[in-house]
Design a protein around this motif. Sequence first.
Motif, PDB file in Angstrom:
ATOM      1  N   ALA A 107      40.506   1.842  23.459  1.00 29.62           N
ATOM      2  CA  ALA A 107      39.981   2.281  22.108  1.00 29.62           C
ATOM      3  C   ALA A 107      40.331   3.490  21.820  1.00 29.62           C
ATOM      4  O   ALA A 107      40.683   3.681  20.474  1.00 29.62           O
ATOM      5  N   LEU A 108      40.337   4.458  22.512  1.00 32.53           N
ATOM      6  CA  LEU A 108      40.535   5.941  22.270  1.00 32.53           C
ATOM      7  C   LEU A 108      42.033   5.935  21.863  1.00 32.53           C
ATOM      8  O   LEU A 108      42.606   6.729  20.873  1.00 32.53           O
ATOM      9  N   LEU A 109      43.096   5.087  22.543  1.00 32.84           N
ATOM     10  CA  LEU A 109      44.248   5.203  22.173  1.00 32.84           C
ATOM     11  C   LEU A 109      44.787   4.603  20.893  1.00 32.84           C
ATOM     12  O   LEU A 109      45.848   4.771  20.208  1.00 32.84           O
ATOM     13  N   ARG A 110      43.612   3.899  19.962  1.00 31.30           N
ATOM     14  CA  ARG A 110      43.806   3.390  18.615  1.00 31.30           C
ATOM     15  C   ARG A 110      43.696   4.698  17.826  1.00 31.30           C
ATOM     16  O   ARG A 110      44.172   4.635  16.759  1.00 31.30           O
ATOM     17  N   LEU A 111      42.998   5.714  18.253  1.00 33.39           N
ATOM     18  CA  LEU A 111      42.665   6.952  17.543  1.00 33.39           C
ATOM     19  C   LEU A 111      43.717   7.914  17.784  1.00 33.39           C
ATOM     20  O   LEU A 111      43.897   8.882  16.823  1.00 33.39           O
ATOM     21  N   LEU A 112      44.260   8.141  19.074  1.00 34.33           N
ATOM     22  CA  LEU A 112      44.782   9.474  19.650  1.00 34.33           C
ATOM     23  C   LEU A 112      46.036   8.997  20.228  1.00 34.33           C
ATOM     24  O   LEU A 112      46.343   8.126  20.689  1.00 34.33           O
ATOM     25  N   PRO A 113      46.855  10.243  20.400  1.00 33.69           N
ATOM     26  CA  PRO A 113      47.950  10.137  21.329  1.00 33.69           C
ATOM     27  C   PRO A 113      47.378  10.054  22.797  1.00 33.69           C
ATOM     28  O   PRO A 113      46.442  10.400  23.019  1.00 33.69           O
ATOM     29  N   LEU A 114      48.286   9.467  23.745  1.00 33.91           N
ATOM     30  CA  LEU A 114      48.026   9.250  24.957  1.00 33.91           C
ATOM     31  C   LEU A 114      47.429  10.447  25.681  1.00 33.91           C
ATOM     32  O   LEU A 114      46.270  10.544  26.271  1.00 33.91           O
ATOM     33  N   HIS A 115      47.901  11.799  25.689  1.00 33.22           N
ATOM     34  CA  HIS A 115      47.455  12.906  26.422  1.00 33.22           C
ATOM     35  C   HIS A 115      46.039  13.049  25.725  1.00 33.22           C
ATOM     36  O   HIS A 115      44.982  13.414  26.508  1.00 33.22           O
ATOM     37  N   ALA A 116      45.823  13.133  24.531  1.00 33.63           N
ATOM     38  CA  ALA A 116      44.358  13.362  23.873  1.00 33.63           C
ATOM     39  C   ALA A 116      43.394  12.292  24.399  1.00 33.63           C
ATOM     40  O   ALA A 116      42.140  12.749  24.503  1.00 33.63           O
ATOM     41  N   ALA A 117      43.740  11.096  24.220  1.00 31.41           N
ATOM     42  CA  ALA A 117      43.110   9.982  24.972  1.00 31.41           C
ATOM     43  C   ALA A 117      42.585  10.113  26.397  1.00 31.41           C
ATOM     44  O   ALA A 117      41.255   9.980  26.449  1.00 31.41           O
ATOM     45  N   TYR A 118      43.210  10.601  27.252  1.00 29.67           N
ATOM     46  CA  TYR A 118      42.887  10.840  28.546  1.00 29.67           C
ATOM     47  C   TYR A 118      41.974  12.183  28.654  1.00 29.67           C
ATOM     48  O   TYR A 118      41.206  12.011  29.345  1.00 29.67           O
ATOM     49  N   ALA A 119      42.134  12.802  27.810  1.00 32.66           N
ATOM     50  CA  ALA A 119      41.486  14.229  27.670  1.00 32.66           C
ATOM     51  C   ALA A 119      40.035  13.963  27.173  1.00 32.66           C
ATOM     52  O   ALA A 119      39.060  14.546  27.720  1.00 32.66           O
ATOM     53  N   ALA A 120      39.856  12.977  26.487  1.00 34.87           N
ATOM     54  CA  ALA A 120      38.743  12.427  25.962  1.00 34.87           C
ATOM     55  C   ALA A 120      37.620  11.542  26.738  1.00 34.87           C
ATOM     56  O   ALA A 120      36.551  11.329  26.556  1.00 34.87           O
ATOM     57  N   MET A 121      38.483  11.088  27.733  1.00 35.18           N
ATOM     58  CA  MET A 121      37.409   9.892  28.649  1.00 35.18           C
ATOM     59  C   MET A 121      36.576  10.886  29.523  1.00 35.18           C
ATOM     60  O   MET A 121      35.344  10.259  29.499  1.00 35.18           O
ATOM     61  N   PRO A 122      36.868  11.904  30.311  1.00 38.43           N
ATOM     62  CA  PRO A 122      35.667  12.459  30.954  1.00 38.43           C
ATOM     63  C   PRO A 122      34.496  12.677  29.901  1.00 38.43           C
ATOM     64  O   PRO A 122      33.508  12.421  30.310  1.00 38.43           O
ATOM     65  N   PRO A 123      34.623  13.524  28.768  1.00 40.95           N
ATOM     66  CA  PRO A 123      33.335  13.610  27.830  1.00 40.95           C
ATOM     67  C   PRO A 123      32.769  12.419  27.557  1.00 40.95           C
ATOM     68  O   PRO A 123      31.602  12.402  27.214  1.00 40.95           O
ATOM     69  N   ALA A 124      33.592  11.387  27.295  1.00 44.45           N
ATOM     70  CA  ALA A 124      32.861   9.947  26.904  1.00 44.45           C
ATOM     71  C   ALA A 124      32.043   9.531  27.947  1.00 44.45           C
ATOM     72  O   ALA A 124      31.144   8.785  27.571  1.00 44.45           O
ATOM     73  N   ILE A 125      32.629   9.584  29.171  1.00 47.35           N
ATOM     74  CA  ILE A 125      31.878   9.031  30.193  1.00 47.35           C
ATOM     75  C   ILE A 125      30.604   9.922  30.409  1.00 47.35           C
ATOM     76  O   ILE A 125      29.516   9.228  30.659  1.00 47.35           O
ATOM     77  N   HIS A 126      30.600  11.104  30.321  1.00 51.27           N
ATOM     78  CA  HIS A 126      29.440  11.938  30.472  1.00 51.27           C
ATOM     79  C   HIS A 126      28.364  11.702  29.460  1.00 51.27           C
ATOM     80  O   HIS A 126      27.254  11.737  29.685  1.00 51.27           O
ATOM     81  N   LEU A 127      29.029  11.586  28.344  1.00 56.35           N
ATOM     82  CA  LEU A 127      28.089  11.399  27.195  1.00 56.35           C
ATOM     83  C   LEU A 127      27.520   9.834  27.367  1.00 56.35           C
ATOM     84  O   LEU A 127      26.042   9.975  27.221  1.00 56.35           O
ATOM     85  N   GLY A 128      28.208   9.039  27.868  1.00 62.06           N
ATOM     86  CA  GLY A 128      27.302   7.724  28.022  1.00 62.06           C
ATOM     87  C   GLY A 128      26.366   7.857  29.343  1.00 62.06           C
ATOM     88  O   GLY A 128      25.164   7.192  29.037  1.00 62.06           O
ATOM     89  N   CYS A 129      26.750   8.598  30.205  1.00 60.99           N
ATOM     90  CA  CYS A 129      25.613   8.658  31.321  1.00 60.99           C
ATOM     91  C   CYS A 129      24.379   9.723  30.756  1.00 60.99           C
ATOM     92  O   CYS A 129      23.145   9.451  31.007  1.00 60.99           O
ATOM     93  N   ALA A 130      24.534  10.593  30.048  1.00 62.79           N
ATOM     94  CA  ALA A 130      23.605  11.465  29.248  1.00 62.79           C
ATOM     95  C   ALA A 130      22.758  10.472  28.449  1.00 62.79           C
ATOM     96  O   ALA A 130      21.426  10.699  28.565  1.00 62.79           O
ATOM     97  N   LEU A 131      23.434   9.751  27.677  1.00 67.73           N
ATOM     98  CA  LEU A 131      22.634   8.734  26.886  1.00 67.73           C
ATOM     99  C   LEU A 131      21.730   7.810  27.688  1.00 67.73           C
ATOM    100  O   LEU A 131      20.524   7.410  27.219  1.00 67.73           O
ATOM    101  N   ARG A 132      22.464   7.234  28.678  1.00 73.08           N
ATOM    102  CA  ARG A 132      21.666   6.426  29.671  1.00 73.08           C
ATOM    103  C   ARG A 132      20.588   6.929  30.348  1.00 73.08           C
ATOM    104  O   ARG A 132      19.486   6.269  30.376  1.00 73.08           O
ATOM    105  N   ARG A 133      20.617   8.023  30.393  1.00 70.78           N
ATOM    106  CA  ARG A 133      19.515   8.778  31.364  1.00 70.78           C
ATOM    107  C   ARG A 133      18.228   8.886  30.457  1.00 70.78           C
ATOM    108  O   ARG A 133      17.314   8.904  31.132  1.00 70.78           O
ATOM    109  N   THR A 134      18.376   9.055  29.150  1.00 71.62           N
ATOM    110  CA  THR A 134      17.454   9.240  28.218  1.00 71.62           C
ATOM    111  C   THR A 134      16.999   7.799  27.717  1.00 71.62           C
ATOM    112  O   THR A 134      16.008   7.516  26.872  1.00 71.62           O
TER     113      THR A 134
END
Length: 154
Positions: A107-134
């Motif tokens: 889904a991120l690759l539809r928006l971003l080039p490969l390097h940027a999409a890979y860089a966006a994955m850790p924050p996306a995972i941490h965001l999902g965890c933070a939202l789940r905790r709440t």
Amino acid sequence: MATHGLPDWPWAGTPTDDLPPAERLLLDTLRAWHGAARAGQAPLSATTMILATEDAAAAAPPFDALLRAAPIAAACTLCPKVAPAEAALLLACALAQRGARSEALAALLRLLPLHAAYAAMPPAIHLGCALRRTGLLLRHPIRQAQRPRPVARG
């Protein structure tokens, strides 16, 4: 590759009032972040204010990191519909929260080039965890879109 049977792009063109609460919160936060950045203000404090309304202020730093890694265009704060780029980011966040990492990356690759999409994955995972905790769970839009519809028998 067959393309029939694929779900429509989730949330694109959906009226913002029809979004589930967690997705609406994320969309409002996305738009507030971009509004603050355009105005030359600190985007992190704008996101913290929005997320604090649902006791999810802990999700502000990973959300800020996600948007810095994935600088997508966002609609204005009062736009009545979800823009395609916003929908793609909502989809990536929902998939990352559910642990579907390869699908979130796609889904991120539809928006971003490969390097940027890979860089966006850790924050996306941490965001999902933070939202789940709440207690904020994003819907799994692909699974819902693939649900078979009842067949009318006559």
